[in-house]
Design a protein around this motif. Structure first.
Motif, PDB file in Angstrom:
ATOM      1  N   PRO A 179       0.809  -1.225   0.000  1.00 25.14           N
ATOM      2  CA  PRO A 179       0.000   0.000   0.000  1.00 25.14           C
ATOM      3  C   PRO A 179       0.842   1.275   0.000  1.00 25.14           C
ATOM      4  O   PRO A 179       0.364   2.352  -0.395  1.00 25.14           O
ATOM      5  N   ASN A 180       2.092   1.174   0.445  1.00 23.44           N
ATOM      6  CA  ASN A 180       2.984   2.336   0.483  1.00 23.44           C
ATOM      7  C   ASN A 180       3.943   2.398  -0.707  1.00 23.44           C
ATOM      8  O   ASN A 180       4.936   3.126  -0.677  1.00 23.44           O
ATOM      9  N   GLY A 181       3.648   1.580  -1.721  1.00 27.10           N
ATOM     10  CA  GLY A 181       4.499   1.580  -2.901  1.00 27.10           C
ATOM     11  C   GLY A 181       5.318   0.299  -3.011  1.00 27.10           C
ATOM     12  O   GLY A 181       5.277  -0.571  -2.129  1.00 27.10           O
ATOM     13  N   LYS A 182       6.089   0.196  -4.075  1.00 21.78           N
ATOM     14  CA  LYS A 182       6.900  -1.001  -4.304  1.00 21.78           C
ATOM     15  C   LYS A 182       8.165  -0.977  -3.456  1.00 21.78           C
ATOM     16  O   LYS A 182       8.790   0.066  -3.280  1.00 21.78           O
ATOM     17  N   ILE A 183       8.496  -2.152  -2.921  1.00 18.19           N
ATOM     18  CA  ILE A 183       9.744  -2.298  -2.175  1.00 18.19           C
ATOM     19  C   ILE A 183      10.500  -3.503  -2.717  1.00 18.19           C
ATOM     20  O   ILE A 183       9.914  -4.386  -3.347  1.00 18.19           O
ATOM     21  N   ILE A 184      11.788  -3.534  -2.468  1.00 14.30           N
ATOM     22  CA  ILE A 184      12.627  -4.675  -2.852  1.00 14.30           C
ATOM     23  C   ILE A 184      13.356  -5.148  -1.609  1.00 14.30           C
ATOM     24  O   ILE A 184      13.963  -4.346  -0.884  1.00 14.30           O
ATOM     25  N   ILE A 185      13.261  -6.460  -1.320  1.00 13.91           N
ATOM     26  CA  ILE A 185      13.943  -7.009  -0.144  1.00 13.91           C
ATOM     27  C   ILE A 185      14.862  -8.154  -0.568  1.00 13.91           C
ATOM     28  O   ILE A 185      14.620  -8.819  -1.582  1.00 13.91           O
TER      29      ILE A 185
END
Length: 323
Positions: free
Chosen positions: A236-242
């Protein structure tokens, strides 16, 4: 060569297939079970330390008691129970033989083709469950070797960064077991909460682990791409990469709907793909072809399970005998 002919052929040697065989045996029907793997193959493929939601007596078939010391039986106890059921009833069963086709002939008999033989039967029961075909995410990288649609045990994932997809029983069990073995666990959950059908004694555990930060959870989120050493997640807060070593895509499973259609069973036109059958006899739109167990629910795989579909065996065999 003479083709063996039976009153009833049961496709699938899981608990409900065995229950059908017990009723056939009681009513003196000449039957055969054909199972593509081991006896109760789906249970064999469950996670090693899985605990059933049902209590032991609700998993019983054939009026044979299921003795269990714990409040809920696990995989090993269930395998022992169903092996003993076979020892008691001495089923006519072919293991590690896969049915490839079921076709009704002009003489009203069914021709059942397998990877080993051909048979004929007056009636056929499809009791194949739903555990063989994973529901895929259909995203880039899903075919990487590090992506698993089945979970066996936690040891392989110890001290690694893993992503668990989903919030059902299998996902929650895997997340907790892997975390307790030292894995760095992240859950990616499409909805905004843990599934309400998660076992009631496990649900508080996972919710507390998430609340305290031991397990990271992204709700209302989806994986959009899997790469060799990382995962991209739409939150919901945007795309992330982990960073990531393994993805446990425990997104559920579905019956072999293509096989049902191939043998003539009509399915509902909506996304549920529920097979057409008579609820009083379990007979499909194909005369003499019956469904039993989880396969009856189409994509609603939570609707039928062992304890509420054992009755299918009685309905089917009583109807066959009445004919």
């Amino acid at each position: 060569m003479t083709v063996p002919t039976y009153d009833l052929i049961i496709v699938g040697g899981g608990p409900i297939g065995l229950a059908c065989a017990i009723e056939a045996q009681k009513k003196n029907l000449n039957y055969l079970i054909i199972e593509k793997g081991a006896i109760v193959n789906s249970i064999f493929n469950y996670p090693l330390y899985m605990t059933f939601f049902s209590t032991a007596e609700r998993l019983e078939i054939g009026d044979i008691p299921f003795n269990c010391l714990a409040p809920k039986p696990g995989r090993q106890e269930a395998l022992e129970y169903y092996r003993n059921i076979h020892r008691y009833f001495k089923f006519n069963i072919n293991l590690f033989e896969k049915v490839t086709a079921v076709q009704k002939k002009q003489n009203e008999l069914f021709e059942i083709s397998t990877d080993k033989n051909t048979y004929q039967a007056k009636n056929v029961v499809i009791a194949t469950g739903f555990y063989d075909i994973p529901i895929e995410m259909n995203i880039a990288g899903e075919n990487l070797q590090k992506v698993r649609h089945y979970y066996k045990e936690a040891h392989e994932y110890a001290f690694r960064k893993i992503v668990v997809v989903g919030a059902n029983n299998s996902s929650v069990d895997a997340a907790l077991e892997c975390w307790r073995k030292g894995a760095d666990v992240t859950m990616v959950i499409r909805k905004n909460e843990i599934n309400n059908r998660v076992k009631y004694w496990v649900k508080p555990d996972i919710e507390n682990r998430i609340a305290e930060g031991s397990i990271t959870a992204y709700f209302e989120s989806n994986i959009t791409e899997i790469r060799e050493n990382e995962v991209e997640i739409d939150t919901p807060n945007g795309k992330i990469i982990i960073e990531n070593d393994f993805v446990l895509a425990l997104t559920g499973y579905k019956p072999d709907l293509a096989f049902l259609e191939k043998i003539g069973v009509q399915l509902s036109d909506d996304e549920l793909k529920i097979p057409v059958y008579n609820t009083e006899t379990m007979e499909t739109n194909v005369k003499g072809l019956f469904l039993a167990g989880v396969v009856c629910g189409g994509m609603q795989t939570h609707k039928w399970f062992i304890e509420n579909s054992r009755i299918h065996a009685n309905l089917i065999v009583d109807y066959i005998k009445s004919k």
